[in-house]
Motif scaffolding. Sequence first.
Motif, mmCIF file in Angstrom:
data_model
loop_
_atom_site.group_PDB
_atom_site.id
_atom_site.type_symbol
_atom_site.label_atom_id
_atom_site.label_comp_id
_atom_site.label_asym_id
_atom_site.label_seq_id
_atom_site.Cartn_x
_atom_site.Cartn_y
_atom_site.Cartn_z
ATOM 1 N N LEU A 266 1.028 -1.112 -0.058
ATOM 2 C CA LEU A 266 -0.214 -0.263 0.234
ATOM 3 C C LEU A 266 0.793 0.572 -0.068
ATOM 4 N N ARG A 267 2.070 1.711 1.032
ATOM 5 C CA ARG A 267 2.478 2.450 0.950
ATOM 6 C C ARG A 267 3.799 2.543 -0.250
ATOM 7 N N HIS A 273 -0.919 4.804 4.833
ATOM 8 C CA HIS A 273 -1.363 4.468 5.527
ATOM 9 C C HIS A 273 -0.594 3.102 6.783
ATOM 10 N N ASP A 274 -0.143 3.183 7.984
ATOM 11 C CA ASP A 274 0.857 2.869 8.867
ATOM 12 C C ASP A 274 0.284 2.410 10.010
ATOM 13 N N PHE A 289 9.866 8.176 13.843
ATOM 14 C CA PHE A 289 10.194 7.750 13.340
ATOM 15 C C PHE A 289 9.479 7.520 11.910
ATOM 16 N N THR A 290 10.188 8.076 10.517
ATOM 17 C CA THR A 290 9.560 8.153 9.557
ATOM 18 C C THR A 290 8.702 6.984 8.695
ATOM 19 N N ILE A 291 7.508 7.022 7.538
ATOM 20 C CA ILE A 291 7.210 6.164 7.853
ATOM 21 C C ILE A 291 7.388 6.582 5.689
ATOM 22 N N PRO A 292 7.910 5.340 5.075
ATOM 23 C CA PRO A 292 8.621 5.551 4.210
ATOM 24 C C PRO A 292 7.193 5.704 3.167
ATOM 25 N N PRO B 5 3.795 9.902 7.350
ATOM 26 C CA PRO B 5 4.702 8.974 6.579
ATOM 27 C C PRO B 5 5.421 9.913 5.673
ATOM 28 N N VAL B 6 6.461 10.017 5.003
ATOM 29 C CA VAL B 6 6.982 10.507 4.418
ATOM 30 C C VAL B 6 8.155 10.328 2.885
ATOM 31 N N ASN B 7 7.167 11.038 1.094
ATOM 32 C CA ASN B 7 8.268 10.144 0.330
ATOM 33 C C ASN B 7 9.220 10.669 0.409
#
Lengths: 437, 203
Positions: A266-267, A273-274, A289-292, B5-7
């Motif tokens: 999905l990401r 969405h996490d 933290f980051t969600i790539p 969320p980061v690109n």
Amino acid sequence: MSIIEQLDFSKTLSYWPRHNEAIYRRLESKHAWLEERHHPDDDEAVDPLDNEMILNIGPQHPATHGVIRCVVKLDGETIKKCVLDIGYLHRGLEKLAESKTYQEFMPYTDRMDYLSPYSNNVAWCLAVEKLAAIEVPERAQWIRMIMSELARISSHLLWMGVSLMDAGAVSVFLWTFQFREDLYNIFDEVTGARLTVSHSRIGGLVTDLGEKGIEMIEDFIERFPVAVGEWEKLLNRNRIWIDRVDGVGVLTAEEAVELGMTGANLRGSGVGHDIRRFEPYLKYDEVDFTIPIRTEGDALARYFVRMEEMKEAIIIIRQCLDRLPEGEIRSDDAKRSYPGKDEVYYSMEGLIHDFMVTDTGVCPPNGAEAYHAIEAPKGELGFFLQSDGTGRPCRVRINSPSFSNLQGLESMLEGGMMGDMVVMIATVDPVLGEADK
Amino acid sequence: MPGKPVNTATKNERKLNFWERLYLPEVLKGLGWSIRKIWKEPSYTFQYPEEQWYPSDNYRGRPVLVQEEGKTRCVSCNLCARACPPMAISMESREIDGPKEREPVWFEIDMLRCIYCGFCEEVCPEEAIVMSKEYDLTFQDREEAIFGLDRLLVPKERLADRLAFLRKQQNPQFGSTWEYPRENNRHSLRDLTTDAESIQTEQ
């Protein structure tokens, strides 16, 4: 009736022929949008390989990551239609749970997603704790987080090794397995088993994270980012790898949401969405933290997402180790979880509680329902539990990420090339133990 | 602060430059990488049957019964059989004379069923069944895989590591200042005096 007729079991034992016929009928009658998608009206070019062929791939095929069967209708080398046949590893876990106490079912969750058993343990225990409103001590939560993130790395490492092996790079498989071996040693030291960890308990953990375990984890998080950097140096600018996965198995954000993809699938399509962020469990709302994410939605985007998730997991583990408090690892409420061993050995109440917790276990209130989902390495892993007031769940429903992700595989495969099929299966990262439950 | 969320895509992540698009350098790069691994990496495997692996104290090998002074510690309470998720344990109990009052007539663990989860050890109120460090079990047939008392009993001395580990790690006592005197661990109300005396002489 003659004896030959009596011995003729062809009618009663005809499951497989009937099943196969149903699959082929489904393939025939399936309406795929391929003609519209890949052959616009003005395109009159005729494929020289104008032969349709039905091909079975799997269930036992090294590229299918388990026992998944894909029945595909080929037009030349293009996959026109595809029907997935899953269920070869069905063990009836949901039904099995109804005859086990909440505690007893916990080892069975190890066998669902066998690449990250710790996450499954945590998901099950969190669901039961939500159902029965059990408080878990801080230290146990932090340890659970550390181990879940290690499980995430372990799962992504296997995905990386296997998907690169599917694409032809066998040696990467060996390098990732070297680090998986380190991870297994950590699990062995901390939990007592390499694969079937069974470490989390309702209301806490069974053993504490000792000095040696912490040392091993610290050693691992020192060495691992270096190794990831090396792999990225080799793969990120590698034409052979990028050509193989660029533009393969594209899912747009809308398609990914419609098909119910979860996790990195999905990401990779641009949907950020996490569950760790949007419904934080354990202590995920306290760490940084980051969600790539990526927006391209192809296999390469998912590769980048997963590689970066591994690095993020290391960052989370560092923060957890810094903030790991001293204290209890198991709920102190003897009616809900096991009392300490001293109490069991030397006091009558402890002994009674030991017997009570084993025999009846936690008894959530009658009619209580709970759904708890965690962000497992593969995506959203949720348990829906219904209680009837006894120590056994009345109904268990497992929302497993591999099952949801496989729903998108058919649509990914249709229109793809036959040679890309193994890459597409690998990029979805299914574990059939979990998908078939 | 929770995750964001980061690109994280970098520029030209998917676009390769001219030198990277040349096919042969990449092949050589991969080969060079593998050869470097051959030279630089220490051997990561060991020759298993010749070199044996010794597990840590935490390891859950096959469950065994603790043998103390020639007898089993087990009081045949059936709690391990109840806790066992795959129902591998079965036993028959009988009453005996002496402080323990009960013992198993026969005690069987079906090792084909056992999943090494350690629940039996966790629930045992007598520390009578513990997980040993044996992990390589082979059987010729199914009957052989059902371990009776003869194969399950292991002297206490050989399990010292695990017993010490359990004392230290498993189900530690939390949040209570109550001391647990050993005299409380009486097995029988029949002969309180002799039992208490034996504990005192031990101490």
